[in-house]
Design a protein around this motif. Structure first.
Motif, PDB file in Angstrom:
ATOM      1  N   ALA A   1       0.836  -1.205   0.000  1.00  0.00           N
ATOM      2  CA  ALA A   1       0.000   0.000   0.000  1.00  0.00           C
ATOM      3  C   ALA A   1       0.871   1.255   0.000  1.00  0.00           C
ATOM      4  O   ALA A   1       0.505   2.272  -0.615  1.00  0.00           O
ATOM      5  N   GLN A   2       2.030   1.202   0.680  1.00  0.00           N
ATOM      6  CA  GLN A   2       2.933   2.356   0.694  1.00  0.00           C
ATOM      7  C   GLN A   2       3.507   2.602  -0.697  1.00  0.00           C
ATOM      8  O   GLN A   2       3.940   3.719  -1.020  1.00  0.00           O
ATOM      9  N   ALA A   3       3.525   1.561  -1.523  1.00  0.00           N
ATOM     10  CA  ALA A   3       3.983   1.692  -2.909  1.00  0.00           C
ATOM     11  C   ALA A   3       2.810   1.974  -3.849  1.00  0.00           C
ATOM     12  O   ALA A   3       2.943   1.845  -5.073  1.00  0.00           O
ATOM     13  N   ASN A   4       1.652   2.333  -3.261  1.00  0.00           N
ATOM     14  CA  ASN A   4       0.447   2.641  -4.026  1.00  0.00           C
ATOM     15  C   ASN A   4      -0.048   1.439  -4.833  1.00  0.00           C
ATOM     16  O   ASN A   4      -0.569   1.593  -5.935  1.00  0.00           O
ATOM     17  N   VAL A   5       0.134   0.244  -4.269  1.00  0.00           N
ATOM     18  CA  VAL A   5      -0.376  -0.974  -4.881  1.00  0.00           C
ATOM     19  C   VAL A   5      -1.304  -1.640  -3.873  1.00  0.00           C
ATOM     20  O   VAL A   5      -0.894  -1.951  -2.756  1.00  0.00           O
ATOM     21  N   SER A   6      -2.545  -1.836  -4.272  1.00  0.00           N
ATOM     22  CA  SER A   6      -3.518  -2.473  -3.385  1.00  0.00           C
ATOM     23  C   SER A   6      -3.506  -3.978  -3.635  1.00  0.00           C
ATOM     24  O   SER A   6      -3.741  -4.426  -4.765  1.00  0.00           O
ATOM     25  N   ILE A   7      -3.192  -4.757  -2.599  1.00  0.00           N
ATOM     26  CA  ILE A   7      -3.241  -6.214  -2.707  1.00  0.00           C
ATOM     27  C   ILE A   7      -4.167  -6.742  -1.615  1.00  0.00           C
ATOM     28  O   ILE A   7      -4.453  -6.040  -0.645  1.00  0.00           O
ATOM     29  N   PRO A   8      -4.647  -7.967  -1.750  1.00  0.00           N
ATOM     30  CA  PRO A   8      -5.587  -8.492  -0.740  1.00  0.00           C
ATOM     31  C   PRO A   8      -4.965  -8.545   0.652  1.00  0.00           C
ATOM     32  O   PRO A   8      -3.742  -8.478   0.814  1.00  0.00           O
ATOM     33  N   ARG A   9      -5.801  -8.730   1.656  1.00  0.00           N
ATOM     34  CA  ARG A   9      -5.369  -8.648   3.046  1.00  0.00           C
ATOM     35  C   ARG A   9      -4.776  -9.953   3.571  1.00  0.00           C
ATOM     36  O   ARG A   9      -3.885  -9.928   4.423  1.00  0.00           O
ATOM     37  N   THR A  10      -5.252 -11.116   3.100  1.00  0.00           N
ATOM     38  CA  THR A  10      -4.802 -12.381   3.683  1.00  0.00           C
ATOM     39  C   THR A  10      -3.761 -13.060   2.793  1.00  0.00           C
ATOM     40  O   THR A  10      -3.718 -12.830   1.586  1.00  0.00           O
ATOM     41  N   SER A  11      -2.941 -13.911   3.395  1.00  0.00           N
ATOM     42  CA  SER A  11      -1.918 -14.606   2.609  1.00  0.00           C
ATOM     43  C   SER A  11      -2.555 -15.478   1.542  1.00  0.00           C
ATOM     44  O   SER A  11      -2.070 -15.544   0.406  1.00  0.00           O
ATOM     45  N   GLU A  12      -3.670 -16.148   1.879  1.00  0.00           N
ATOM     46  CA  GLU A  12      -4.331 -17.024   0.916  1.00  0.00           C
ATOM     47  C   GLU A  12      -4.808 -16.229  -0.298  1.00  0.00           C
ATOM     48  O   GLU A  12      -4.690 -16.687  -1.439  1.00  0.00           O
ATOM     49  N   ALA A  13      -5.358 -15.033  -0.059  1.00  0.00           N
ATOM     50  CA  ALA A  13      -5.829 -14.199  -1.167  1.00  0.00           C
ATOM     51  C   ALA A  13      -4.653 -13.594  -1.932  1.00  0.00           C
ATOM     52  O   ALA A  13      -4.703 -13.472  -3.154  1.00  0.00           O
ATOM     53  N   GLN A  14      -3.583 -13.217  -1.218  1.00  0.00           N
ATOM     54  CA  GLN A  14      -2.415 -12.663  -1.894  1.00  0.00           C
ATOM     55  C   GLN A  14      -1.792 -13.695  -2.832  1.00  0.00           C
ATOM     56  O   GLN A  14      -1.165 -13.340  -3.832  1.00  0.00           O
ATOM     57  N   ALA A  15      -1.968 -14.976  -2.526  1.00  0.00           N
ATOM     58  CA  ALA A  15      -1.393 -16.035  -3.348  1.00  0.00           C
ATOM     59  C   ALA A  15      -2.087 -16.173  -4.701  1.00  0.00           C
ATOM     60  O   ALA A  15      -1.584 -16.876  -5.576  1.00  0.00           O
ATOM     61  N   THR A  16      -3.250 -15.509  -4.863  1.00  0.00           N
ATOM     62  CA  THR A  16      -4.021 -15.663  -6.094  1.00  0.00           C
ATOM     63  C   THR A  16      -3.748 -14.557  -7.106  1.00  0.00           C
ATOM     64  O   THR A  16      -4.326 -14.575  -8.190  1.00  0.00           O
ATOM     65  N   ILE A  17      -2.888 -13.579  -6.759  1.00  0.00           N
ATOM     66  CA  ILE A  17      -2.669 -12.435  -7.640  1.00  0.00           C
ATOM     67  C   ILE A  17      -1.322 -12.567  -8.351  1.00  0.00           C
ATOM     68  O   ILE A  17      -0.521 -13.462  -8.038  1.00  0.00           O
ATOM     69  N   GLY A  18      -1.062 -11.656  -9.267  1.00  0.00           N
ATOM     70  CA  GLY A  18       0.263 -11.531  -9.843  1.00  0.00           C
ATOM     71  C   GLY A  18       0.735 -12.750 -10.618  1.00  0.00           C
ATOM     72  O   GLY A  18      -0.056 -13.571 -11.076  1.00  0.00           O
ATOM     73  N   THR A  19       2.056 -12.842 -10.749  1.00  0.00           N
ATOM     74  CA  THR A  19       2.697 -13.906 -11.517  1.00  0.00           C
ATOM     75  C   THR A  19       3.418 -14.846 -10.563  1.00  0.00           C
ATOM     76  O   THR A  19       4.263 -14.404  -9.785  1.00  0.00           O
TER      77      THR A  19
END
Length: 128
Positions: free
Chosen positions: A50-68
């Motif tokens: 968020a400090q880098a102006n990038v919104s990613i999900p809150r939980t590790s499980e959800a973060q695992a579903t984004i990006g490459t």
């Protein structure tokens, strides 16, 4: 800049997120907290991005579903998300040299740790 400090300095969004997380070294772990003074594992990573102006999900499980997804540890770059344990309940930021910057668990603080001592297997990384 410093030479030889990390194998690849974080660049762009990942580098900015990593720098933000570095500013929180020593901050206490607190379950379900996402900063700015206490964090759980995915709270730290989501706050840092968020400090880098990038919104990613809150939980590790959800973060695992984004990006490459990156399955080879040798391909990781500083600031990439790195996930551990078969149920991917732990996440940190890759710090270079086989190290992770993360909020480990209750009773600890935000710190660097070797990926080999996390306590669970490295599953994959995610480049946001």
């Amino acid at each position: 800049g410093e030479s030889g400090h990390t194998p690849a300095a974080g660049t762009g969004r990942a580098g900015a997120a990593f720098a933000a997380a570095q500013s929180k070294l020593g901050s206490p772990y607190q379950w379900s907290h996402a900063g700015p003074s206490t964090f759980d594992c995915s709270g730290l990573t989501s706050w840092a991005y968020a400090q880098a102006n990038v919104s990613i999900p809150r939980t590790s499980e959800a973060q695992a579903t984004i990006g490459t997804r990156i399955y080879s540890q040798s391909q990781l770059q500083v600031g990439d998300l790195v996930f551990f344990f078969n149920d991917i309940h732990h996440v940190g930021l890759y710090a270079g040299n086989g190290q992770v910057l993360h909020a480990p668990r209750s009773g600890t603080v935000v710190r660097y740790e070797s990926m080999s001592t996390i306590g669970g297997p490295f599953m994959f990384g995610v480049r946001v």
